[in-house]
Design an enzyme around this catalytic site. Structure first.
Site, PDB file in Angstrom:
ATOM      1  N   ASP A 120      85.532  31.195  49.628  1.00  0.00           N
ATOM      2  CA  ASP A 120      84.357  30.320  49.540  1.00  0.00           C
ATOM      3  C   ASP A 120      83.727  30.263  50.935  1.00  0.00           C
ATOM      4  O   ASP A 120      84.344  30.650  51.925  1.00  0.00           O
ATOM      5  CB  ASP A 120      84.764  28.911  49.082  1.00  0.00           C
ATOM      6  CG  ASP A 120      83.561  27.973  48.971  1.00  0.00           C
ATOM      7  OD1 ASP A 120      82.493  28.420  48.503  1.00  0.00           O
ATOM      8  OD2 ASP A 120      83.657  26.800  49.375  1.00  0.00           O
ATOM      9  N   SER A 121      82.512  29.732  50.984  1.00  0.00           N
ATOM     10  CA  SER A 121      81.851  29.554  52.278  1.00  0.00           C
ATOM     11  C   SER A 121      82.577  28.498  53.117  1.00  0.00           C
ATOM     12  O   SER A 121      82.461  28.484  54.337  1.00  0.00           O
ATOM     13  CB  SER A 121      80.413  29.109  52.049  1.00  0.00           C
ATOM     14  OG  SER A 121      80.402  27.917  51.287  1.00  0.00           O
ATOM     15  N   TYR A 154      76.260  28.603  52.689  1.00  0.00           N
ATOM     16  CA  TYR A 154      75.646  29.852  52.242  1.00  0.00           C
ATOM     17  C   TYR A 154      74.407  29.569  51.371  1.00  0.00           C
ATOM     18  O   TYR A 154      73.508  30.369  51.266  1.00  0.00           O
ATOM     19  CB  TYR A 154      76.624  30.652  51.378  1.00  0.00           C
ATOM     20  CG  TYR A 154      77.686  31.435  52.106  1.00  0.00           C
ATOM     21  CD1 TYR A 154      77.982  31.214  53.457  1.00  0.00           C
ATOM     22  CD2 TYR A 154      78.414  32.408  51.427  1.00  0.00           C
ATOM     23  CE1 TYR A 154      78.974  31.950  54.088  1.00  0.00           C
ATOM     24  CE2 TYR A 154      79.399  33.146  52.054  1.00  0.00           C
ATOM     25  CZ  TYR A 154      79.684  32.914  53.385  1.00  0.00           C
ATOM     26  OH  TYR A 154      80.662  33.650  54.002  1.00  0.00           O
ATOM     27  N   GLY A 155      74.433  28.417  50.731  1.00  0.00           N
ATOM     28  CA  GLY A 155      73.469  28.133  49.665  1.00  0.00           C
ATOM     29  C   GLY A 155      72.023  27.970  50.104  1.00  0.00           C
ATOM     30  O   GLY A 155      71.124  27.908  49.275  1.00  0.00           O
ATOM     31  N   CYS A 209      82.968  30.527  44.814  1.00  0.00           N
ATOM     32  CA  CYS A 209      81.691  30.070  45.361  1.00  0.00           C
ATOM     33  C   CYS A 209      80.608  30.521  44.373  1.00  0.00           C
ATOM     34  O   CYS A 209      80.495  31.718  44.088  1.00  0.00           O
ATOM     35  CB  CYS A 209      81.468  30.713  46.725  1.00  0.00           C
ATOM     36  SG  CYS A 209      79.854  30.370  47.443  1.00  0.00           S
ATOM     37  N   ASN A 210      79.872  29.580  43.860  1.00  0.00           N
ATOM     38  CA  ASN A 210      78.821  29.928  42.889  1.00  0.00           C
ATOM     39  C   ASN A 210      77.719  30.753  43.535  1.00  0.00           C
ATOM     40  O   ASN A 210      77.145  31.639  42.909  1.00  0.00           O
ATOM     41  CB  ASN A 210      78.217  28.655  42.301  1.00  0.00           C
ATOM     42  CG  ASN A 210      79.181  27.946  41.378  1.00  0.00           C
ATOM     43  OD1 ASN A 210      79.186  28.173  40.190  1.00  0.00           O
ATOM     44  ND2 ASN A 210      80.034  27.095  41.926  1.00  0.00           N
ATOM     45  N   GLU A 231      81.953  19.022  53.488  1.00  0.00           N
ATOM     46  CA  GLU A 231      82.608  19.718  54.609  1.00  0.00           C
ATOM     47  C   GLU A 231      83.093  18.714  55.658  1.00  0.00           C
ATOM     48  O   GLU A 231      84.084  18.939  56.338  1.00  0.00           O
ATOM     49  CB  GLU A 231      81.652  20.734  55.264  1.00  0.00           C
ATOM     50  CG  GLU A 231      81.431  21.999  54.458  1.00  0.00           C
ATOM     51  CD  GLU A 231      82.649  22.920  54.392  1.00  0.00           C
ATOM     52  OE1 GLU A 231      83.412  23.004  55.360  1.00  0.00           O
ATOM     53  OE2 GLU A 231      82.848  23.544  53.326  1.00  0.00           O
ATOM     54  N   CYS A 239      78.491  24.159  41.971  1.00  0.00           N
ATOM     55  CA  CYS A 239      78.843  24.468  43.357  1.00  0.00           C
ATOM     56  C   CYS A 239      80.265  23.952  43.500  1.00  0.00           C
ATOM     57  O   CYS A 239      80.564  22.815  43.092  1.00  0.00           O
ATOM     58  CB  CYS A 239      77.921  23.738  44.329  1.00  0.00           C
ATOM     59  SG  CYS A 239      78.492  23.823  46.045  1.00  0.00           S
ATOM     60  N   THR A 240      81.146  24.782  44.052  1.00  0.00           N
ATOM     61  CA  THR A 240      82.563  24.396  44.064  1.00  0.00           C
ATOM     62  C   THR A 240      82.860  23.237  45.020  1.00  0.00           C
ATOM     63  O   THR A 240      83.955  22.676  44.991  1.00  0.00           O
ATOM     64  CB  THR A 240      83.451  25.617  44.404  1.00  0.00           C
ATOM     65  OG1 THR A 240      82.953  26.215  45.614  1.00  0.00           O
ATOM     66  CG2 THR A 240      83.436  26.631  43.281  1.00  0.00           C
ATOM     67  N   HIS A 241      81.903  22.884  45.853  1.00  0.00           N
ATOM     68  CA  HIS A 241      82.075  21.677  46.683  1.00  0.00           C
ATOM     69  C   HIS A 241      81.935  20.394  45.845  1.00  0.00           C
ATOM     70  O   HIS A 241      82.465  19.349  46.222  1.00  0.00           O
ATOM     71  CB  HIS A 241      81.014  21.632  47.794  1.00  0.00           C
ATOM     72  CG  HIS A 241      81.299  22.535  48.955  1.00  0.00           C
ATOM     73  ND1 HIS A 241      81.210  23.899  48.875  1.00  0.00           N
ATOM     74  CD2 HIS A 241      81.663  22.254  50.236  1.00  0.00           C
ATOM     75  CE1 HIS A 241      81.507  24.426  50.065  1.00  0.00           C
ATOM     76  NE2 HIS A 241      81.777  23.449  50.905  1.00  0.00           N
TER      77      HIS A 241
HETATM   78  N1  DGL Z   1      80.761  26.175  47.441  1.00  0.00           N
HETATM   79  C1  DGL Z   1      79.667  27.032  47.349  1.00  0.00           C
HETATM   80  C2  DGL Z   1      79.122  27.226  45.957  1.00  0.00           C
HETATM   81  O1  DGL Z   1      79.874  27.091  45.034  1.00  0.00           O
HETATM   82  C3  DGL Z   1      78.639  27.138  48.389  1.00  0.00           C
HETATM   83  C4  DGL Z   1      78.193  26.001  49.192  1.00  0.00           C
HETATM   84  C5  DGL Z   1      77.362  26.518  50.333  1.00  0.00           C
HETATM   85  O2  DGL Z   1      77.922  27.218  51.170  1.00  0.00           O
HETATM   86  O3  DGL Z   1      76.152  26.238  50.361  1.00  0.00           O
HETATM   87  O4  DGL Z   1      77.988  27.550  45.768  1.00  0.00           O
END
Ligand code: DGL
Length: 249
Positions: free
Chosen positions: A7-8, A39-40, A70-71, A150, A181-183
């Site tokens: 993941d990011s 990353y998003g 990570c989506n 984070e 989003c996995t966060h």
């Molecule tokens: N956890 C990530 C996702 O599922 C990305 C969050 C990010 O880096 O913006 O998209």
């Protein structure tokens, strides 16, 4: 079997939790690109480049399968990763859709997809859900949730204000909210409190079933061994892992 999970940042731990609970793998090597999260908000080429660089990291570990937890990566870089990787690569968007189909029988249900800007822009969730017959899908990108998570903030005033900022125009609780989003599963309780009537859904819930349906492998009989790596601030990742997985790392 040994899996890489990428993941990011810390968000992929929400997927690791399900994998550990179901003893899917003997070993998990986790890599969070915490130096470059989020990353998003980045563009497609950057997301692909970062993902291929993460792949290089995993080449040192002799893994059998890579799960892009990570989506954003799953929306943009999965094909490139599959073309380049010498092992299977699994994303999280399809498991997210499977989890939705399991929980939501009504095809006209009002669905809200929450994801990063990049994931929402890709339209991947909406497309796959429409293919499954769902007709009433809206998407929203509450990007600030990612740095908040984070920071290890899962509740409280700052999160509350941020939710109000993004959700002010939503008049009625959607029937279902996909945490795309996995966060976001890490702030599940706060989101559920904000939308008490909505069913919250995330890919961690269906990842085990998805892996079982795609690959024929036996589960581990031992407790999964977890190795954590990050491109920056390994202590932050460990603290979140301890809290989230409720285990000694
Ligand atoms: N956890 C990530 C996702 O599922 C990305 C969050 C990010 O880096 O913006 O998209």
């Amino acid at each position: 079997m040994k899996a890489g999970v990428f993941d990011s940042g810390v968000g992929g731990l929400s997927v690791v939790k399900s994998l550990i609970e179901h003893n899917v793998f003997d070993e998990i090597v986790y890599y969070g690109d915490t130096a470059r999260v989020p990353y998003g908000v980045k563009d497609k080429n950057t997301i692909i480049r970062y993902s291929l660089e993460a792949l290089e990291f995993f080449k040192n570990f002799d893994i059998d399968i890579l799960i892009t937890a990570c989506n954003t990566v799953s929306a943009y870089a999965i094909e490139e990763l599959r073309e380049t990787a010498p092992f299977n690569v699994v994303g999280v968007i399809e498991p997210g859709v499977i989890a939705t189909c399991k929980k939501l029988r009504d095809k006209n249900a009002d669905i809200l997809v929450l994801g990063t800007k990049a994931t929402v822009k890709s339209g991947k969730y909406s497309r796959l859900l429409q293919e499954k017959g769902y007709t009433n899908i809206n998407s929203l990108a509450p990007s600030l949730f990612v740095p908040i998570v984070e920071e290890g903030i899962f509740e409280g005033e700052l999160l509350q204000t941020t939710m109000q900022y993004y959700f002010a125009n939503i008049e009625k609780d959607p029937d279902a909210i996909i945490l795309g989003c996995t966060h976001f599963p890490m702030i599940f309780d706060a989101l559920q409190k904000y939308f008490p009537k909505s069913t919250l859904i995330h890919s961690g819930e269906a990842i085990v079933e998805y892996l079982e349906s795609k690959f024929n492998f036996s589960h581990s009989t031992e407790k999964t061994k977890l190795m954590l790596f990050s491109s920056e601030n390994p202590d932050g990742l460990k603290t979140t892992a301890k809290q989230w997985l409720q285990t000694e790392i």
